[in-house]
Scaffold this motif. Sequence first.
Motif, mmCIF file in Angstrom:
data_model
loop_
_atom_site.group_PDB
_atom_site.id
_atom_site.type_symbol
_atom_site.label_atom_id
_atom_site.label_comp_id
_atom_site.label_asym_id
_atom_site.label_seq_id
_atom_site.Cartn_x
_atom_site.Cartn_y
_atom_site.Cartn_z
ATOM 1 N N ALA A 1 -9.764 -1.106 4.545
ATOM 2 C CA ALA A 1 -9.385 -1.137 5.677
ATOM 3 C C ALA A 1 -10.553 -1.282 6.657
ATOM 4 N N ASP B 1 -6.584 -7.767 6.306
ATOM 5 C CA ASP B 1 -5.444 -6.905 6.376
ATOM 6 C C ASP B 1 -4.122 -8.052 6.916
ATOM 7 N N PRO B 2 -3.206 -8.347 6.248
ATOM 8 C CA PRO B 2 -2.245 -9.374 6.960
ATOM 9 C C PRO B 2 -1.597 -9.025 7.938
ATOM 10 N N ILE B 3 -1.512 -7.871 8.386
ATOM 11 C CA ILE B 3 -0.677 -7.349 9.664
ATOM 12 C C ILE B 3 -1.560 -6.921 10.931
ATOM 13 N N TYR C 1 -7.391 -4.909 -1.382
ATOM 14 C CA TYR C 1 -6.137 -4.467 -0.301
ATOM 15 C C TYR C 1 -5.286 -3.139 -0.653
ATOM 16 N N ILE D 1 -9.654 -19.191 2.630
ATOM 17 C CA ILE D 1 -9.333 -18.243 1.565
ATOM 18 C C ILE D 1 -9.662 -16.959 1.795
ATOM 19 N N LEU D 2 -10.981 -16.780 2.482
ATOM 20 C CA LEU D 2 -11.446 -15.384 2.636
ATOM 21 C C LEU D 2 -10.449 -14.798 3.577
ATOM 22 N N ARG E 1 0.802 -1.235 0.178
ATOM 23 C CA ARG E 1 0.034 -0.050 0.091
ATOM 24 C C ARG E 1 1.069 1.352 -0.028
ATOM 25 N N LEU F 1 -7.586 -14.882 3.984
ATOM 26 C CA LEU F 1 -6.464 -14.314 3.240
ATOM 27 C C LEU F 1 -6.470 -12.912 2.610
ATOM 28 N N ALA F 2 -7.839 -12.416 2.602
ATOM 29 C CA ALA F 2 -8.112 -11.056 2.148
ATOM 30 C C ALA F 2 -8.178 -10.108 3.199
ATOM 31 N N GLY G 1 0.470 -13.308 -0.360
ATOM 32 C CA GLY G 1 -0.577 -14.094 0.141
ATOM 33 C C GLY G 1 -1.589 -13.406 0.455
ATOM 34 N N VAL G 2 -1.947 -12.473 -0.371
ATOM 35 C CA VAL G 2 -2.935 -11.617 -0.017
ATOM 36 C C VAL G 2 -4.286 -11.854 -1.022
ATOM 37 N N HIS G 3 -5.247 -12.290 -0.618
ATOM 38 C CA HIS G 3 -6.325 -12.647 -1.500
ATOM 39 C C HIS G 3 -7.225 -11.345 -1.785
ATOM 40 N N MET G 4 -7.473 -11.157 -3.276
ATOM 41 C CA MET G 4 -8.201 -10.116 -3.587
ATOM 42 C C MET G 4 -7.252 -8.639 -3.199
ATOM 43 N N LYS G 5 -6.000 -8.785 -3.718
ATOM 44 C CA LYS G 5 -5.051 -7.770 -3.680
ATOM 45 C C LYS G 5 -5.270 -6.323 -3.955
ATOM 46 N N ASP H 1 -6.762 1.643 -1.118
ATOM 47 C CA ASP H 1 -6.638 2.762 -0.483
ATOM 48 C C ASP H 1 -5.201 3.247 -0.778
ATOM 49 N N PRO I 1 -14.021 -9.472 2.983
ATOM 50 C CA PRO I 1 -14.002 -8.030 3.742
ATOM 51 C C PRO I 1 -14.149 -6.874 2.842
ATOM 52 N N ARG J 1 -5.743 -10.193 10.226
ATOM 53 C CA ARG J 1 -5.687 -11.622 10.031
ATOM 54 C C ARG J 1 -5.096 -12.531 11.299
#
Lengths: 387, 384
Positions: free
Chosen positions: B243, B128-130, A67, B122-123, A25, B125-126, A60-64, A70, B372, B133
Motif C-alpha cells: 500500500a 489499489d483498486p479502491i 496486493y 496493465i501496471l 486483503r 491494474l496493480a 482485476g488486480v495485476h500482481m495480486k 499486507d 507499484p 487506481r
Amino acid sequence: MGLRRVAVVGAGMTKFMRRALETGRELSWQAASMALESCDLTLEDVDGVVIGTAPDTFDGVHMKGEYLSDGCGAWQKPVMRGYVGGGTGVFSPIQGWYHVASGLFDVVLVVGEEKMSSCHPHPQGAFLTIFDNMLERPLEPNLIWIFALEMQRYMEAHGLSKRDIALVSVKNKRNALDHPCAQVAEDISVEDVLNSEIMVWPVSRLDVSPVSDGAAALVLAAEHVAKRMTDKPVWIDGVGWHLDSAYWTNRDLYYPKYVEYAARMAYRMAGITEPRKQINVVEPYDPFSYKELHHLEGLLLCGKGEAAKLTADGVTQRNGDLPVCPSGGLMGVGNPIAASGVMKVAEIFWQLRGEAGKRQVPGKPITGLAQAWGDLMQVGTVVVLRI
Amino acid sequence: MPDRVAIVGVGHTQFRATSPGVSYKELMFEAATRAYADADIDPRRDIDSFVCCSEDITEGTSIFDEYVPDQIGAALRPVHTIGGDGLQGLAAAYMQILTGAFEVVAVEAHSKASNILTPHHILALALDPIFVRPLGAHPHFVAGLEMSRYLAQSGTSRQQCAHVVAKNRGNALFNDAAAYAADLEAEDVLESEPAFWPLSRLEISAPADGAVVVVLASETRAKALGVQPIWILGAGWCSDSSALDSRQWGIAAYARLAAEQAYRQAGISSPSREINFAEVDDTFSYKELQHLEALGVFRPGRAGVETEEGATQVDGKFPVNPSGGSLGVGHLAEANGLQKVVEVVSQLREEAGPRQIPDVKVGLAQSWRGVPTATGAVVILSRE
C-alpha cells in the motif's frame, strides 16, 4: 533421505460465501489470524509467508500477490506467491513445506485467498482468457465445456451414468451440513441432481461447485519448533506435483496421469507402497462431482473405473472404510479456488488431530491425503499428512 | 543444510526491443536449450523440478502457468510458477534443492513486452483498486514521488542519477545481447524531456523482449557434471507494504531486509569489502543508487557521489551493472533478476569478454518488481 521434517501446527478459515463484504486483503487476514491464534503465535513468530491465489482477472488486480501481501501478514517479510492454477491451494502448503524443509525458515504462514465475486457479470468470464490465444480462444470455449468433454469421456470409458456420479454431490453436500463455513450444504437426493438444469451435457447445475469468496490459512513449523508448540503436530510426510503438457487436446481425458505422477512422488517421499491400505482419510479435489471419482483413481486409491462403485457401496461416506471429502469438499463447502485447496489440507489436519467435531471420521485416522487439480486438466498437487 | 547449491548452467536469448519472428514459447525454448547445453544436461532425464516466473495480465493469458512446460522440456514433470521476479524463482529452486529432495532444478523467466500495446494500463491494474487506481494517473507517478523523496532524504542530485544512465547504457556497448547500448553524457539524460518529475525520459528503462533460463544443482551433482559451478552463498527476498500509504518511501526497505537475509546465510558482514561487484535493479536511474545504499554497499547519501566519481564503473572500485543493467539491456519484466544472475555468473566464470572485471570472486544480483510494488530479492554468488 533424511529430509528435515515439517509439521502443520495451526489452521484457520473464513466462511466460504457467494459475495463477501470484506476485501481480499481482509479475508486473508481473517484466515491468517485464526491460524496463528489456533497455535498461540503472533506475526512476530512468522519467518516467511506463502500466498496462494488463482487468476488475477477475478479481482482485476495485476500482481495480486503483492496486493494481498499486507493482508496475509507479510509486511516486511520474505513472501512468495506460487501458482499452479486450480491446483494452487494444495501447492501453497507444498511451497511452505520446501521453505521450512530447506532449513532457511522455522515458521511459515501459508494463506490461500480467492475473491471471485468481484468479477462481473460472472467469474467464468475470467476463464475465457485461459485458452491458447491462437488455437482455442477464437472458438470461445469456457471451462464448463471442456470439463463436460472430460466427464463425457470418463463416463464413456467406464460405462458410467450420470446417476453414478450424482452420488458424489449428494454425499459432499450432506457432509457439508456439519461444516460451519459451508456455502452450499444441502440434504439432496440423486433425483435432485439429475433434475437440475443441464449446463453443458452431461454436467448439471448440481454437479458443479459454486462461485465463492473466502480464505484459509495454515501455520507450518520445523520439527524442533513444532514440538514446542503443540502436542499434536501433523507431519507433512509427502508432497508431489506434476504439470502435463498445455496441449490438453492431445490427452486421453479418461484418466489423470498427472495426478498419478504427483501421487507417486508424494507416496515415494512418505514411504507409502499400498495407498488404499495406508491412507485413512482423503480430500481429493471435487470442483465437479465426477472429479472426485477421477481423482480417487489417479491417486491409486482404487482401480480405473472403480471409484463410482466405492461411492455406491458407501465406502467413501464419512463412516465408510475410506472417508472421502468428509469436509463436504468444494461441492458442499464452496470453491474459492486457492482457499479451497488450503481448506482441504486444513480438514485433514483437523481430522488427524481428532478436532473435526461433527465431521470427525471414526477410527482415529493416522494418515490423510489432500489433493488439488487445475490448469487445462493438466496439474496434480498432492500432500500426505501423518500424525 | 545437507549440501551447497550451485548454478551450473545459464542460457538466454538476445534482448531486443521487438522480436517479431518468435513467440514467447520460442524465446523460452532458445534460452532453455542454451542453458541445458551450458550445463551439459538433458532436461527430460536430469532435471527434477522446474520453476517459471510470470504474471497473468502481463502475458495476456489467465492461469498462464498452463503454457510453460512444453517448450522447456518440462511436460508431465514437477513444474510450478512463481508470481514474482526471476530471483524469487531462483530462491524457490534454491530452497527445493536445500530440502535434499531435489538435485537439479531449472528456473525460467521471460519478457514479451513488445506484445503489450499499453503497458501502463496493465501496471495501473496493480494499484489499489479502491484508493489509488481511481486517480487515473500513469503508474510511474509512484516512481516520481519516490525519487523526489529519495533525493531530498539522501541529498543526492539529479545530475548523479543521470550518471547512472550514462554509465549503464555505456556498459551495454560492450554487451552484444543488450538492446539499448548508447554513448551518452549525463547532460543528455538531464536534457531529455521531463517524464514523471524529477524523472526524465532517459532515466526510465525501456522494455525489451527475451528469455533467461538458469540451472541449479546440489553440490554433489554440480561436481559430477564437470562444469564450473558458481555457488549460491545466500538468497533473500522481502516485501515492504504494497500500500502506498503505509510504506517507507525514501529508502528501499525491501532491499535492505532481503540483503540482510542473504548476508546472514553467506556470513557477510561488510558487503563493500566482501563482495566485488553487483548487478542491481536500475528500472529507474535513482533506483540503482537507492538500492546500493539499501544493500549496504555505500552509506546513505554516498551512492550518488561515488557514482559521479566513477566508483561504479567497470574499472571502478565497486563495479555496478557491468551488463548495462535494465537501462542498457532493456527492462525484462520478471526476467530482470535472472538477466542479472547471468551477468554475475559470466563475470565469475571470467567469460564476460570486453566487459570482464578482473579478479572477481563474489558478486551480488538484486531485483525489484517495479512500481507499484515494494518487493525485491538478493542473491550472493561466488566462485568458491
